[in-house]
Design an enzyme around this catalytic site. Structure first.
Site, PDB file in Angstrom:
ATOM      1  N   THR A 330      28.090  -0.571   0.840  1.00 60.40           N
ATOM      2  CA  THR A 330      29.537  -0.570   1.013  1.00 60.40           C
ATOM      3  C   THR A 330      29.947  -1.825   1.778  1.00 60.40           C
ATOM      4  O   THR A 330      29.258  -2.235   2.715  1.00 60.40           O
ATOM      5  CB  THR A 330      30.018   0.698   1.751  1.00 60.40           C
ATOM      6  OG1 THR A 330      31.447   0.658   1.902  1.00 60.40           O
ATOM      7  CG2 THR A 330      29.379   0.818   3.124  1.00 60.40           C
ATOM      8  N   HIS A 382      17.785  10.689   9.821  1.00 58.40           N
ATOM      9  CA  HIS A 382      16.634  10.686  10.728  1.00 58.40           C
ATOM     10  C   HIS A 382      15.653  11.822  10.443  1.00 58.40           C
ATOM     11  O   HIS A 382      14.522  11.814  10.944  1.00 58.40           O
ATOM     12  CB  HIS A 382      17.119  10.767  12.172  1.00 58.40           C
ATOM     13  CG  HIS A 382      16.073  10.422  13.191  1.00 58.40           C
ATOM     14  ND1 HIS A 382      15.211   9.353  13.044  1.00 58.40           N
ATOM     15  CD2 HIS A 382      15.743  11.004  14.377  1.00 58.40           C
ATOM     16  CE1 HIS A 382      14.401   9.298  14.089  1.00 58.40           C
ATOM     17  NE2 HIS A 382      14.704  10.294  14.910  1.00 58.40           N
TER      18      HIS A 382
END
Length: 411
Positions: A330, A382
């Site tokens: 992006t 994560h």
């Protein structure tokens, strides 16, 4: 026999749609293949077309209502007007189960003029007017019943704008705005998804972000030297997105876990590189997918991104073009963003954020120099990606962009 108008199968990651706008009203004639209604999903607008010619008989789901592979309307056979009775009146009679004296050949007591008035005024819904002295229903008999009967079953339809409520459903007219002026506009399905705090990806994933900066000198000098010949040869400009796409592919090959997906207790490692390119549209962002980016040249990447972006802004993307990406890029820099934290495009586990190029003083070889610098950000899940992996991935992107020769060889 009525034909059902259904919400189509929307794809693996889209579970339901919201009715955006009906382009036909009850009673309108519809040609085969003609668009009936626009549906809004989290990612794209979908046009539902008529499978056969007929008349829009019933609208089951109104504007703003949601459906998941459900019937949202029905099509009837025949022309828009049958036997002198308007289709809207006939549909209303069927739905109310109160049509006892239709103004057609079955009611021989009505004069031709009376039949026309019965049809146009929808008096077929309810009790037929009593016959006069002649034994036939005349327009005078109709006028007499109109003065005596309660309000008609069919009422004039208010405008869609006047009946739009804050929830998006049609209902009673909204109260008039005060003298200072207010306007209530229903959130589109895509904007509702964007507005969900803190976002589905943030809710479901353990999202963290790491940052770095890239010296854009080498890329900008290369573009300056090659942009004219590149455009003459390929018919498309040489932008930054092709460099970053190739750099991301190179980094994904070095750190394949960023190109994976977490499904329950399993990791799905993907050996292909379908890169999502976030495109700003009027209602937020959509992410069309550049398939097999590792097999494409700079020119092919630039050409396909331009095509996808153009059709995204025109609302012409297909669902297939929005599904199955493995990683997303992006570019907030086109809007002037200096630094931001991109949100994961679930179920992907990584997204790269590009930002505005700005000249800044940096220390280089013991000297302070002015260089065009860009901050980049990598958001990652994560649960699957360790901090060290994310940092090294972003460093690899930096190395490849700052050294275009390595980008050509390894990207």
């Amino acid at each position: 026999m009525a034909v059902e108008v259904r919400v189509p199968t929307l794809g693996e990651s889209i579970v339901e749609a919201t009715v955006g706008k009906w382009l036909k009203r009850v009673g309108d004639a519809v040609a085969a293949g003609e668009t009936l209604v626009d549906l809004e999903t989290d990612k794209v607008s979908v046009e539902v077309t008529a499978g056969k010619a007929g008349v829009l008989e019933q609208i089951i789901k109104g504007e703003g209502e949601r459906g998941r592979r459900r019937v949202i309307g029905t099509l009837g056979a025949g022309a828009a007007r049958q036997n002198g009775v308007s289709a809207p009146a006939a549909a209303a009679c069927r739905s109310a189960n109160a049509c006892r004296a239709a103004a057609d050949e079955r009611d021989a007591r009505a004069t031709p003029v009376a039949r026309r008035i019965l049809a146009e005024e929808a008096l077929i819904c309810g009790r037929s007017p009593a016959a006069g002295r002649s034994g036939r229903v005349t327009k005078e008999d109709i006028a007499t019943q109109q003065a005596q009967r309660p309000p008609r079953l069919l009422q004039p339809q208010p405008s869609r704008a006047a009946t739009r409520t804050a929830s998006g459903r049609t209902g009673a007219p909204a109260p008039a705005a005060d003298s200072r002026g207010e306007e209530r506009v229903r959130l589109t399905r895509r904007r509702q998804t964007i507005a969900q705090p803190p976002g589905r990806a943030q809710h479901n994933a353990a999202m963290l972000t790491t940052f770095n900066e890239i010296d854009m000198t080498a890329v900008m000098e290369l573009r300056k030297r090659r942009k004219d010949t590149f455009k003459e040869r390929h018919g498309i400009g040489l932008g930054f997105m092709s460099f970053f796409t190739r750099a991301v592919v190179g980094a994904l090959k070095a750190f394949p876990m960023l190109n994976a997906e977490l499904q329950g207790s399993e990791i799905v490692l993907k050996r292909y590189y379908d890169i999502g390119i976030a495109v700003g549209v009027e209602e937020g962002l959509v992410v069309p997918v550049l398939r097999d980016a590792d097999r494409k040249s700079f020119a092919q990447i630039e050409r396909e991104i331009a095509d996808l972006a153009g059709r995204a802004r025109d609302g012409k993307l297909t669902l297939a073009e929005l599904q199955g990406g493995t990683f997303t890029i992006t570019n907030g820099g086109v809007f002037g963003s200096l630094m931001s934290t991109p949100i994961l495009n679930a179920p992907q586990v990584g997204i790269l954020g590009m930002h505005k190029i700005e000249e800044r003083p940096i220390a280089l070889n013991g000297q302070v120099v002015i260089r065009p610098m860009m901050y980049v950000a990598l958001s990652y899940d994560h649960r699957l990606i360790d901090g060290s992996t994310s940092v090294r991935f972003l460093v690899r992107v930096k190395e490849l962009v700052e050294d275009p020769e390595a980008l050509l060889l390894e990207g």
